[in-house]
Scaffold this motif. Structure first.
Motif, PDB file in Angstrom:
ATOM      1  N   GLY A   1     -23.477 -47.617  11.942  1.00  0.00           N
ATOM      2  CA  GLY A   1     -24.689 -46.852  11.670  1.00  0.00           C
ATOM      3  C   GLY A   1     -24.707 -45.500  12.342  1.00  0.00           C
ATOM      4  N   CYS A   2     -23.840 -45.297  13.329  1.00  0.00           N
ATOM      5  CA  CYS A   2     -23.717 -43.990  13.976  1.00  0.00           C
ATOM      6  C   CYS A   2     -22.242 -43.608  14.038  1.00  0.00           C
ATOM      7  CB  CYS A   2     -24.356 -43.979  15.358  1.00  0.00           C
ATOM      8  SG  CYS A   2     -23.824 -45.282  16.479  1.00  0.00           S
ATOM      9  N   LEU A   3     -21.997 -42.308  14.035  1.00  0.00           N
ATOM     10  CA  LEU A   3     -20.637 -41.803  13.890  1.00  0.00           C
ATOM     11  C   LEU A   3     -20.476 -40.509  14.672  1.00  0.00           C
ATOM     12  CD1 LEU A   3     -17.869 -41.768  12.256  1.00  0.00           C
ATOM     13  CD2 LEU A   3     -19.090 -40.416  10.566  1.00  0.00           C
ATOM     14  N   GLN A   4     -19.394 -40.410  15.437  1.00  0.00           N
ATOM     15  CA  GLN A   4     -19.025 -39.154  16.070  1.00  0.00           C
ATOM     16  C   GLN A   4     -17.824 -38.571  15.337  1.00  0.00           C
ATOM     17  OE1 GLN A   4     -17.813 -37.076  20.342  1.00  0.00           O
ATOM     18  NE2 GLN A   4     -17.648 -39.292  20.159  1.00  0.00           N
ATOM     19  N   THR A   5     -17.896 -37.294  14.990  1.00  0.00           N
ATOM     20  CA  THR A   5     -16.755 -36.588  14.426  1.00  0.00           C
ATOM     21  C   THR A   5     -16.249 -35.588  15.464  1.00  0.00           C
ATOM     22  OG1 THR A   5     -17.983 -34.728  13.436  1.00  0.00           O
ATOM     23  CG2 THR A   5     -17.819 -36.745  12.142  1.00  0.00           C
ATOM     24  N   ILE A   6     -14.942 -35.551  15.668  1.00  0.00           N
ATOM     25  CA  ILE A   6     -14.335 -34.623  16.628  1.00  0.00           C
ATOM     26  C   ILE A   6     -13.269 -33.837  15.887  1.00  0.00           C
ATOM     27  CG2 ILE A   6     -13.254 -34.357  18.876  1.00  0.00           C
ATOM     28  CD1 ILE A   6     -14.148 -37.245  19.504  1.00  0.00           C
ATOM     29  N   ARG A   7     -13.492 -32.523  15.763  1.00  0.00           N
ATOM     30  CA  ARG A   7     -12.556 -31.630  15.077  1.00  0.00           C
ATOM     31  C   ARG A   7     -11.704 -30.888  16.110  1.00  0.00           C
ATOM     32  NH1 ARG A   7     -16.684 -28.217  11.604  1.00  0.00           N
ATOM     33  NH2 ARG A   7     -18.256 -29.180  12.943  1.00  0.00           N
ATOM     34  N   PHE A   8     -10.413 -30.795  15.831  1.00  0.00           N
ATOM     35  CA  PHE A   8      -9.510 -30.157  16.794  1.00  0.00           C
ATOM     36  C   PHE A   8      -8.195 -29.827  16.099  1.00  0.00           C
ATOM     37  CE2 PHE A   8      -8.970 -34.683  16.795  1.00  0.00           C
ATOM     38  CZ  PHE A   8      -7.606 -34.892  16.859  1.00  0.00           C
ATOM     39  N   SER A   9      -7.327 -29.113  16.819  1.00  0.00           N
ATOM     40  CA  SER A   9      -5.983 -28.803  16.347  1.00  0.00           C
ATOM     41  C   SER A   9      -4.981 -29.172  17.428  1.00  0.00           C
ATOM     42  CB  SER A   9      -5.848 -27.315  16.020  1.00  0.00           C
ATOM     43  OG  SER A   9      -6.696 -26.961  14.944  1.00  0.00           O
ATOM     44  N   PRO A  10      -3.793 -29.645  17.047  1.00  0.00           N
ATOM     45  CA  PRO A  10      -2.773 -29.967  18.059  1.00  0.00           C
ATOM     46  C   PRO A  10      -2.144 -28.701  18.619  1.00  0.00           C
ATOM     47  CG  PRO A  10      -1.889 -30.302  15.863  1.00  0.00           C
ATOM     48  CD  PRO A  10      -3.335 -29.953  15.686  1.00  0.00           C
ATOM     49  N   GLU A  11      -1.745 -28.757  19.866  1.00  0.00           N
ATOM     50  CA  GLU A  11      -0.962 -27.669  20.437  1.00  0.00           C
ATOM     51  C   GLU A  11       0.426 -27.669  19.801  1.00  0.00           C
ATOM     52  OE1 GLU A  11      -0.971 -28.351  24.646  1.00  0.00           O
ATOM     53  OE2 GLU A  11      -2.844 -27.251  24.932  1.00  0.00           O
TER      54      GLU A  11
ATOM     55  N   LEU B   1     -19.921 -22.018  -6.769  1.00  0.00           N
ATOM     56  CA  LEU B   1     -21.383 -22.018  -6.744  1.00  0.00           C
ATOM     57  C   LEU B   1     -21.936 -21.864  -5.335  1.00  0.00           C
ATOM     58  CD1 LEU B   1     -22.045 -24.949  -9.238  1.00  0.00           C
ATOM     59  CD2 LEU B   1     -22.589 -22.543  -9.643  1.00  0.00           C
ATOM     60  N   ARG B   2     -21.121 -22.171  -4.316  1.00  0.00           N
ATOM     61  CA  ARG B   2     -21.596 -22.075  -2.940  1.00  0.00           C
ATOM     62  C   ARG B   2     -21.584 -20.613  -2.487  1.00  0.00           C
ATOM     63  NH1 ARG B   2     -19.137 -27.401  -2.886  1.00  0.00           N
ATOM     64  NH2 ARG B   2     -17.079 -26.800  -2.099  1.00  0.00           N
ATOM     65  N   THR B   3     -22.356 -20.344  -1.436  1.00  0.00           N
ATOM     66  CA  THR B   3     -22.609 -18.955  -1.047  1.00  0.00           C
ATOM     67  C   THR B   3     -21.439 -18.274  -0.345  1.00  0.00           C
ATOM     68  OG1 THR B   3     -23.650 -19.752   0.990  1.00  0.00           O
ATOM     69  CG2 THR B   3     -25.088 -19.298  -0.884  1.00  0.00           C
ATOM     70  N   GLY B   4     -20.470 -19.036   0.136  1.00  0.00           N
ATOM     71  CA  GLY B   4     -19.314 -18.458   0.813  1.00  0.00           C
ATOM     72  C   GLY B   4     -18.137 -19.392   0.726  1.00  0.00           C
ATOM     73  N   PRO B   5     -16.960 -18.950   1.173  1.00  0.00           N
ATOM     74  CA  PRO B   5     -15.767 -19.812   1.113  1.00  0.00           C
ATOM     75  C   PRO B   5     -15.896 -21.014   2.040  1.00  0.00           C
ATOM     76  CG  PRO B   5     -15.323 -17.823   2.383  1.00  0.00           C
ATOM     77  CD  PRO B   5     -16.675 -17.636   1.766  1.00  0.00           C
ATOM     78  N   ASP B   6     -15.315 -22.123   1.624  1.00  0.00           N
ATOM     79  CA  ASP B   6     -15.338 -23.334   2.437  1.00  0.00           C
ATOM     80  C   ASP B   6     -14.354 -23.203   3.597  1.00  0.00           C
ATOM     81  OD1 ASP B   6     -17.003 -24.279   0.480  1.00  0.00           O
ATOM     82  OD2 ASP B   6     -15.602 -25.763  -0.319  1.00  0.00           O
ATOM     83  N   ALA B   7     -14.757 -23.660   4.763  1.00  0.00           N
ATOM     84  CA  ALA B   7     -13.830 -23.835   5.874  1.00  0.00           C
ATOM     85  C   ALA B   7     -13.112 -25.173   5.693  1.00  0.00           C
ATOM     86  CB  ALA B   7     -14.568 -23.792   7.202  1.00  0.00           C
ATOM     87  N   VAL B   8     -11.993 -25.345   6.407  1.00  0.00           N
ATOM     88  CA  VAL B   8     -11.235 -26.597   6.359  1.00  0.00           C
ATOM     89  C   VAL B   8     -10.897 -26.993   7.790  1.00  0.00           C
ATOM     90  CG1 VAL B   8      -9.161 -27.757   5.509  1.00  0.00           C
ATOM     91  CG2 VAL B   8     -10.253 -25.976   4.118  1.00  0.00           C
ATOM     92  N   ALA B   9     -11.126 -28.251   8.122  1.00  0.00           N
ATOM     93  CA  ALA B   9     -10.762 -28.761   9.436  1.00  0.00           C
ATOM     94  C   ALA B   9      -9.240 -28.913   9.521  1.00  0.00           C
ATOM     95  CB  ALA B   9     -11.450 -30.094   9.704  1.00  0.00           C
ATOM     96  N   ASN B  10      -8.743 -29.230  10.702  1.00  0.00           N
ATOM     97  CA  ASN B  10      -7.318 -29.498  10.867  1.00  0.00           C
ATOM     98  C   ASN B  10      -7.129 -31.000  11.096  1.00  0.00           C
ATOM     99  OD1 ASN B  10      -4.583 -29.383  11.279  1.00  0.00           O
ATOM    100  ND2 ASN B  10      -4.644 -27.785  12.830  1.00  0.00           N
ATOM    101  N   TRP B  11      -7.339 -31.471  12.317  1.00  0.00           N
ATOM    102  CA  TRP B  11      -7.335 -32.896  12.614  1.00  0.00           C
ATOM    103  C   TRP B  11      -8.752 -33.321  12.950  1.00  0.00           C
ATOM    104  CZ3 TRP B  11      -2.594 -35.076  15.697  1.00  0.00           C
ATOM    105  CH2 TRP B  11      -1.401 -34.610  15.121  1.00  0.00           C
ATOM    106  N   VAL B  12      -9.080 -34.584  12.627  1.00  0.00           N
ATOM    107  CA  VAL B  12     -10.417 -35.108  12.885  1.00  0.00           C
ATOM    108  C   VAL B  12     -10.300 -36.534  13.419  1.00  0.00           C
ATOM    109  CG1 VAL B  12     -12.717 -35.569  11.934  1.00  0.00           C
ATOM    110  CG2 VAL B  12     -11.279 -33.771  10.905  1.00  0.00           C
ATOM    111  N   LEU B  13     -10.981 -36.802  14.506  1.00  0.00           N
ATOM    112  CA  LEU B  13     -11.100 -38.174  15.014  1.00  0.00           C
ATOM    113  C   LEU B  13     -12.503 -38.665  14.719  1.00  0.00           C
ATOM    114  CD1 LEU B  13      -9.829 -40.536  16.632  1.00  0.00           C
ATOM    115  CD2 LEU B  13     -10.809 -39.497  18.703  1.00  0.00           C
ATOM    116  N   LEU B  14     -12.606 -39.814  14.067  1.00  0.00           N
ATOM    117  CA  LEU B  14     -13.889 -40.440  13.769  1.00  0.00           C
ATOM    118  C   LEU B  14     -14.035 -41.685  14.631  1.00  0.00           C
ATOM    119  CD1 LEU B  14     -13.889 -40.386   9.848  1.00  0.00           C
ATOM    120  CD2 LEU B  14     -14.724 -38.626  11.411  1.00  0.00           C
ATOM    121  N   VAL B  15     -15.186 -41.809  15.276  1.00  0.00           N
ATOM    122  CA  VAL B  15     -15.518 -43.005  16.049  1.00  0.00           C
ATOM    123  C   VAL B  15     -16.858 -43.493  15.547  1.00  0.00           C
ATOM    124  CG1 VAL B  15     -15.886 -43.985  18.341  1.00  0.00           C
ATOM    125  CG2 VAL B  15     -14.307 -42.064  18.059  1.00  0.00           C
ATOM    126  N   GLU B  16     -16.921 -44.741  15.066  1.00  0.00           N
ATOM    127  CA  GLU B  16     -18.176 -45.233  14.509  1.00  0.00           C
ATOM    128  C   GLU B  16     -18.517 -46.608  15.076  1.00  0.00           C
ATOM    129  OE1 GLU B  16     -18.102 -46.076  10.244  1.00  0.00           O
ATOM    130  OE2 GLU B  16     -15.941 -45.715  10.278  1.00  0.00           O
TER     131      GLU B  16
END
Length: 210
Positions: free
Chosen positions: A103-113, A159-174
């Motif tokens: 019911g709850c979720l943490q998203t963590i966006r990051f990039s590897p060195e 249709l959206r107002t600007g270009p979409d960003a894209v994540a790199n790596w994502v860790l999901l904890v739910e």
């Protein structure tokens, strides 16, 4: 597919109705789509988080999916311009542990060195397995975005107002214990080989559809 975004002030109710009553149903009617979820932010961060699970990444380049993106419904055409700060990332699941949806979720966006990708992936694969044995956590997943597929232009993205960003790596904890799920894990990521720009956001589930 994972997407973070805001909605134009005053249009949140319309957005929620559209997403629950049309968009998720429409997407899950496409062959290969398995599950859709929507979350609302707790605290700061993008207002909404969207997750779609598919059988394999090729679903996102299928003729049926692209046909839908290039022929948006009238309702979609009205709502899409209200979306702001879109980050839409088509990802491969690099590691996954646990089962079910919390019911709850943490998203963590990051990039590897640079040069530490393999070490980071191995460390987070082990961490995902460890997390699912903790009280309050039911699942953890490591996602790696496909930037080329994520940035493919369609009529819907236009249709959206600007270009979409894209994540790199994502860790999901739910899970089901908000305090446990929301714990700060940036130190672990940095020690394991993630770069310094780590973005963590916390969400509660609004709607799940199969």
């Amino acid at each position: 597919m994972i997407a973070w975004h805001d909605v134009e002030e005053g249009r949140e109710a319309e957005y929620l109705d559209w997403h629950s009553h049309e968009h998720m149903k429409e997407r899950l009617a496409i062959p290969g789509f398995l599950q859709g979820r929507r979350y609302s932010v707790v605290g700061s961060g993008p207002q909404f988080l969207i997750l779609y699970t598919v059988m394999n990444p090729d679903v996102f380049t299928s003729q049926t999916y692209l046909e839908r993106l290039n022929h948006p419904s009238d309702w979609t055409q009205r709502v899409m311009p209200a979306l702001r700060n879109m980050n839409r990332s088509l990802c491969r699941v690099a590691a996954s542990s646990g089962f079910g949806a919390g019911g709850c979720l943490q998203t963590i966006r990051f990039s590897p060195e640079l040069g530490r990708e393999a070490h980071l992936r191995g460390a987070l694969t082990s961490e995902a397995q460890s997390l699912t044995h903790q009280r309050g956590v039911c699942a953890a997943h490591l996602l790696i975005a496909d930037k080329d597929r994520s940035k493919a232009p369609t009529r819907e993205t236009a249709l959206r107002t600007g270009p979409d960003a894209v994540a790199n790596w994502v860790l999901l904890v739910e899970g089901y214990d908000e305090a446990v799920v929301a714990q700060d894990r940036s130190g672990l990521l940095e020690q394991s080989g993630a770069g310094p720009d780590i973005i963590g956001d916390f969400y509660r589930m609004d709607h799940i559809c199969f």
